[in-house]
Design a protein around this motif. Structure first.
Motif, mmCIF file in Angstrom:
data_model
loop_
_atom_site.group_PDB
_atom_site.id
_atom_site.type_symbol
_atom_site.label_atom_id
_atom_site.label_comp_id
_atom_site.label_asym_id
_atom_site.label_seq_id
_atom_site.Cartn_x
_atom_site.Cartn_y
_atom_site.Cartn_z
ATOM 1 N N ASP A 65 0.829 -1.213 0.000
ATOM 2 C CA ASP A 65 0.000 0.000 0.000
ATOM 3 C C ASP A 65 0.865 1.264 0.000
ATOM 4 O O ASP A 65 0.560 2.211 -0.717
ATOM 5 C CB ASP A 65 -0.968 -0.016 1.191
ATOM 6 C CG ASP A 65 -2.120 -0.974 0.943
ATOM 7 O OD1 ASP A 65 -2.887 -0.727 -0.003
ATOM 8 O OD2 ASP A 65 -2.219 -1.994 1.639
ATOM 9 N N LEU A 66 1.944 1.255 0.796
ATOM 10 C CA LEU A 66 2.795 2.456 0.827
ATOM 11 C C LEU A 66 3.471 2.680 -0.529
ATOM 12 O O LEU A 66 3.614 3.814 -0.983
ATOM 13 C CB LEU A 66 3.832 2.362 1.953
ATOM 14 C CG LEU A 66 3.267 2.475 3.376
ATOM 15 C CD1 LEU A 66 4.374 2.374 4.412
ATOM 16 C CD2 LEU A 66 2.492 3.780 3.570
ATOM 17 N N CYS A 67 3.858 1.583 -1.185
ATOM 18 C CA CYS A 67 4.469 1.709 -2.516
ATOM 19 C C CYS A 67 3.444 2.242 -3.515
ATOM 20 O O CYS A 67 3.779 3.046 -4.387
ATOM 21 C CB CYS A 67 4.983 0.355 -3.008
ATOM 22 S SG CYS A 67 6.555 -0.074 -2.294
ATOM 23 N N LEU A 68 2.184 1.787 -3.388
ATOM 24 C CA LEU A 68 1.157 2.256 -4.316
ATOM 25 C C LEU A 68 0.864 3.752 -4.089
ATOM 26 O O LEU A 68 0.718 4.519 -5.041
ATOM 27 C CB LEU A 68 -0.116 1.409 -4.162
ATOM 28 C CG LEU A 68 -1.229 1.657 -5.174
ATOM 29 C CD1 LEU A 68 -0.719 1.613 -6.613
ATOM 30 C CD2 LEU A 68 -2.346 0.630 -5.020
ATOM 31 N N HIS A 69 0.819 4.189 -2.827
ATOM 32 C CA HIS A 69 0.644 5.616 -2.538
ATOM 33 C C HIS A 69 1.770 6.432 -3.191
ATOM 34 O O HIS A 69 1.540 7.483 -3.769
ATOM 35 C CB HIS A 69 0.680 5.869 -1.029
ATOM 36 C CG HIS A 69 -0.627 5.605 -0.335
ATOM 37 N ND1 HIS A 69 -1.720 6.412 -0.506
ATOM 38 C CD2 HIS A 69 -1.014 4.635 0.527
ATOM 39 C CE1 HIS A 69 -2.730 5.953 0.226
ATOM 40 N NE2 HIS A 69 -2.333 4.862 0.848
ATOM 41 N N LEU A 70 2.987 5.903 -3.072
ATOM 42 C CA LEU A 70 4.152 6.617 -3.619
ATOM 43 C C LEU A 70 4.058 6.686 -5.144
ATOM 44 O O LEU A 70 4.285 7.731 -5.763
ATOM 45 C CB LEU A 70 5.433 5.879 -3.193
ATOM 46 C CG LEU A 70 6.744 6.499 -3.638
ATOM 47 C CD1 LEU A 70 6.940 7.863 -2.994
ATOM 48 C CD2 LEU A 70 7.925 5.588 -3.261
#
Ligand code: FAD
Length: 374
Positions: free
Chosen positions: A297-302
């Motif tokens: 999820d954090l990678c997708l936000h980035l």
């Protein structure tokens, strides 16, 4: 002995989880009051209540709708799962009380300076009330926010990127069940009601934050309505960051575990605290645990943020227009923005016009995203 630097939500929650398991825990906080100064809006999705039991002593408001405005001023109202507005001073203090009750020891006005390895232990210097004291511990946790001194002392504060988040608490009459967000190519703005009379108004700026902040505020309030300035820094997540070195661990903003698209980090810090507890008690690999629970999820936000950086005003306008359709609203009202992996594909499946934005794909960002999730 486990020594935690920083009595924010991440540090306090970890202290509570470890003390509850019978571990000897000490928390060092540089300020004399926990949770002050406030540098946060304190809005969290319903996912928060799946981790922390909601209590009236720190919940200030609960919102159930968001009004999203495009750069040209077109607005859409989205029904949402509850979004909870907490008072950070009261919430941080609540967690600290839980930790202290479970046995954690707190040192206020105690500023961590640096650490070194000594005889298979960690020795560190703390400025307690103006006097530098040497302490010894088995495990050192840096939960000391965006400019983590622990990360710096461990050589882990390398290549970090930050955004300015500018915010005021101000007198502003609004519907207390609906917060407002404004999308712009260069900033993300919000107006979050504390109650019917007072709101937290702010932006995170990618470029010229102060200029955009002044313009954004003028849409809602006058200078004399301002009650308090509450600005701060938001670290940008990077999957390449190392968050552990020997028995030194980084947690929350100190580990840059924030959502790069909407910039929240409270829930992510609490989740990482649960994983760090497991790593310390069960001897598991902390970096792997965090990556498994939060990484995708954090990678997708980035990836989303980096893709939006090349948007024109027309692109942002089109994005808001597509997202304002009832069929998209219906999907969004069932999910929390913390977990975009759970709903993004569905949105693309029912509205293929989102594929228009593949023209903005940043190959470098796509490469980092793929590497980050694999
Ligand atoms: C303006 C603004 C608005 C935000 N709004 C939201 C929001 O609405 N929702 C959301 O989820 N997130 C929001 N965030 C992000 C959120 O505030 C952080 O993700 C969250 O506070 C991280 O918690 P933490 O415990 O990791 O760190 P922090 O809350 O930063 O706590 C770190 C603690 O360490 C202490 N400390 C620092 N250095 C030392 C030292 N050397 N020695 C001892 N103690 C030290 C500090 O005093 C502090 O108490 C916002 C951020 C900003 C700047």
């Amino acid at each position: 002995m486990i020594s935690i630097i920083g009595a924010g939500p991440s540090g306090n929650y970890l202290a509570y989880l470890l003390a509850k398991e019978g571990k000897e825990v000490e928390v060092y906080e540089e300020h004399d009051v926990i949770g002050r100064p406030i540098q946060c809006t304190g809005i969290v999705t319903k996912a928060f209540s799946e981790i922390i039991e909601l209590q009236s002593d720190f919940v200030e408001n609960i919102t159930s709708r968001a009004e999203v405005t495009s750069p040209e001023g077109k607005s859409f109202v989205f029904p949402l799962r509850d979004n909870i507005v907490v008072c950070r001073h009261k919430f941080d203090s609540h967690l600290a009380k839980m930790a202290a009750k479970a046995g954690a020891k707190y040192y206020l006005k105690s500023r961590f300076l640096k650490h070194r390895e000594k005889d298979s232990k960690i020795e560190f210097d703390v400025n307690i009330n103006g006097e530098v004291v040497k302490k010894v511990t088995d495990v050192l946790v840096g939960a000391d926010g965006p400019h983590s001194r622990v990360a710096k002392s461990a050589g882990l504060l390398i290549g970090r990127r930050y955004l300015n988040a500018l915010q005021v608490k101000a007198k502003y009459k609004m519907d207390k069940e609906m917060f407002k967000v404004q999308f712009h190519r260069d900033y993300f703005g919000w107006v979050v009601p504390e109650n019917e009379e007072v709101a937290r108004i702010g932006i995170t700026g990618f470029r010229k934050p102060k200029e955009y902040f002044d313009d954004f505020m003028k849409q809602f309030i006058k200078e004399e309505d301002i009650l308090e300035f509450q600005s701060g820094l938001v670290p940008v997540y990077d999957p390449k960051n190392k968050i552990k070195k020997g028995n030194v661990y980084l947690l929350g903003d100190a580990a840059a575990l924030t959502k790069a698209s909407t910039h929240g980090g409270i829930i992510q810090g609490l989740i990482a605290a649960e994983e760090l507890k497991k790593a310390i008690i069960e001897g598991k690999d902390y970096q792997k645990l965090v990556r498994k629970r939060l990484g995708k999820d954090l990678c997708l936000h980035l990836f989303l943020r980096e893709t939006m950086e090349s948007f024109s005003d027309r692109d942002v306008e089109y994005l808001v227009k597509l997202t304002g359709q009832d069929k998209i609203k219906k999907i969004l009202s069932n999910f929390d923005r913390d977990y975009p992996t759970r709903f993004l594909l569905r949105i693309f499946m029912i509205e293929p016009r989102y594929f228009y934005f593949t023209k903005n794909l940043n190959i470098k960002a796509l490469g980092s995203f793929i590497k980050g999730v694999l």
